[in-house]
Design an enzyme around this catalytic site. Structure first.
Site, PDB file in Angstrom:
ATOM      1  N   LYS A   1       0.722  -1.232   0.143  1.00  0.00           N
ATOM      2  CA  LYS A   1      -0.005   0.043  -0.022  1.00  0.00           C
ATOM      3  C   LYS A   1       0.692   1.398   0.102  1.00  0.00           C
ATOM      4  O   LYS A   1       0.512   2.222  -0.565  1.00  0.00           O
ATOM      5  CB  LYS A   1      -0.959   0.104   1.087  1.00  0.00           C
ATOM      6  CG  LYS A   1      -2.123  -1.027   1.292  1.00  0.00           C
ATOM      7  CD  LYS A   1      -2.962  -0.944   2.210  1.00  0.00           C
ATOM      8  CE  LYS A   1      -4.092  -2.053   2.053  1.00  0.00           C
ATOM      9  NZ  LYS A   1      -5.114  -1.990   3.149  1.00  0.00           N
TER      10      LYS A   1
ATOM     11  N   LYS B   1      -6.762  -8.803  -7.083  1.00  0.00           N
ATOM     12  CA  LYS B   1      -7.810  -9.017  -6.193  1.00  0.00           C
ATOM     13  C   LYS B   1      -9.001  -7.911  -6.699  1.00  0.00           C
ATOM     14  O   LYS B   1      -8.677  -6.716  -7.057  1.00  0.00           O
ATOM     15  CB  LYS B   1      -7.524  -8.861  -4.818  1.00  0.00           C
ATOM     16  CG  LYS B   1      -8.562  -8.869  -3.703  1.00  0.00           C
ATOM     17  CD  LYS B   1      -8.237  -8.541  -2.489  1.00  0.00           C
ATOM     18  CE  LYS B   1      -9.030  -8.600  -1.252  1.00  0.00           C
ATOM     19  NZ  LYS B   1      -8.685  -8.403   0.043  1.00  0.00           N
TER      20      LYS B   1
ATOM     21  N   LYS C   1     -12.125  -1.993  -4.523  1.00  0.00           N
ATOM     22  CA  LYS C   1     -12.825  -0.671  -4.662  1.00  0.00           C
ATOM     23  C   LYS C   1     -11.852   0.313  -5.222  1.00  0.00           C
ATOM     24  O   LYS C   1     -12.314   1.256  -5.959  1.00  0.00           O
ATOM     25  CB  LYS C   1     -13.046  -0.158  -3.226  1.00  0.00           C
ATOM     26  CG  LYS C   1     -13.977  -1.075  -2.102  1.00  0.00           C
ATOM     27  CD  LYS C   1     -13.861  -0.707  -0.861  1.00  0.00           C
ATOM     28  CE  LYS C   1     -14.491  -1.490   0.088  1.00  0.00           C
ATOM     29  NZ  LYS C   1     -14.359  -1.108   1.567  1.00  0.00           N
TER      30      LYS C   1
END
Length: 354
Positions: free
Chosen positions: A115, A217, A220
């Site tokens: 991230k 994956k 969002k």
């Protein structure tokens, strides 16, 4: 030897639109675990700050997650549904766990590396330390089981490490109270205050992948809305996204080994299996040898059948948020009462004057 009372805890972060991956990988499992278990389900709004500090729609997103819980079938009277920030004991225990956790443990967390990207010096301290808050979320209720996706399994291992170190470091203090429970970890007897939490990972689709790239994956944050099916999508949107989902030229195999090195095919079969409550083997027994031109319409019909009632109920709840707010207020009070017991006992164990 005693044992901790079984308690299931998990949460969903209020960032972006909920999608099929959230439903199949988390919320549907939450619903199934209600039978025979004491469950606490949380909207982890404090965690949302690690992804983005300023949110213009935090209230709406929090209500949307709670609406998804209720619309999917979670019983908020029998179990607890609440939002994390309303229970300050989460943050209080997270600070204690920041002092328990070791830098070497945190440096091994792969999600932070993913991230934060290349410019880690600009990442927030919250993003780096959020696995410690996740451990506090779980252990402030002394939860024993957590339904999580594969990508969160490492954080559950960290939670166990934190619990074990606290139990061992404060062993003599715990022994002076009536709060500890004798457990065995491996072959070692431990007089523990915190349980060794177990991850619950399973089902046909524990990790739902992108409709545009079966190696990534479903997310969002993906810039392409075609990569995911949102829980608020209508029938036309669901149909369009599945029809446009990436596949390969070959038909569906009859055996599970035929899905190897075919990530998009494997993903669509796994989604069908999860929605139909079947195994992937059963799906291939039904559709093996068929082309995607046959399989995709069947998947569209199934997805619409399963998701439309949830979407409709979510829209109804979001049109009048008073019911959702009442559920959260009730859950917040019940969660605070449970968390307060833990923190009062911990203050005694640690030696804080209270």
């Amino acid at each position: 030897m005693g044992e901790f009372k079984k308690l299931v805890f998990s949460g969903v972060q209020p960032t972006g639109n909920l999608h099929l991956g959230n439903y199949l990988g988390a919320i549907r499992r939450f619903v199934q675990l209600q039978d025979g278990n004491d469950c606490i389900y949380c909207v982890v709004d404090l965690h949302a700050l690690t992804a983005q500090l300023v949110h213009e729609d935090m209230l709406s997103q929090t209500r949307s997650i709670a609406a998804a819980f209720i619309a999917s079938g979670i019983d908020a009277e029998k179990h607890i549904v609440f939002n994390q920030s309303a229970v300050p004991q989460h943050a209080e225990l997270a600070w204690i766990f920041n002092c328990v956790a070791r830098l070497g443990w945190m440096n091994r967390m792969t999600q932070f590396k993913d991230k934060a990207g290349k410019d880690r010096e600009q990442a927030s301290l919250g993003l780096y330390a959020y696995p410690s808050l996740m451990a506090a979320d779980i252990l402030v209720y002394r939860a024993t089981h957590v339904p999580v996706g594969e990508d969160q399994k490492q954080h559950l291992e960290l939670t166990r490490d934190i619990a074990m170190k606290f139990n061992l470091d404060y062993a003599s203090h715990i022994g002076k109270t009536d709060y500890g429970i004798d457990i065995t970890v491996g072959n070692e007897p431990v007089h523990a205050y915190f349980p060794m939490v177990e991850p619950l990972i399973g089902g046909p689709a524990p990790r739902v992948m992108s409709l545009r790239d079966g190696t990534k994956k479903m997310s969002k944050s993906d810039p392409s809305d075609l990569s995911r099916i949102n829980l608020m999508d209508d029938e036309d949107a669901i149909s369009k996204k599945i029809r446009k989902a990436k596949t390969d030229p070959d038909g569906l195999p009859s055996e599970i080994t035929g899905l190897e090195n075919r990530p998009e095919a494997e993903n669509l079969v796994s989604i069908y299996a999860a929605l139909a409550d079947k195994t992937r083997e059963q799906v291939l027994a039904e559709f093996g040898g068929q082309q995607f031109s046959v399989f995709k319409p069947a998947l569209i019909d199934l997805a619409v059948q399963v998701l439309s009632p949830i979407t409709g109920e979510m829209r109804r709840l979001m049109n009048d948020t008073s019911h959702i707010d009442a559920i959260l207020r009730n859950g917040n009070e019940r969660a605070r009462a449970r968390a307060d017991v833990t923190m009062r006992e911990l203050r005694e164990i640690i030696g804080f004057l209270y």
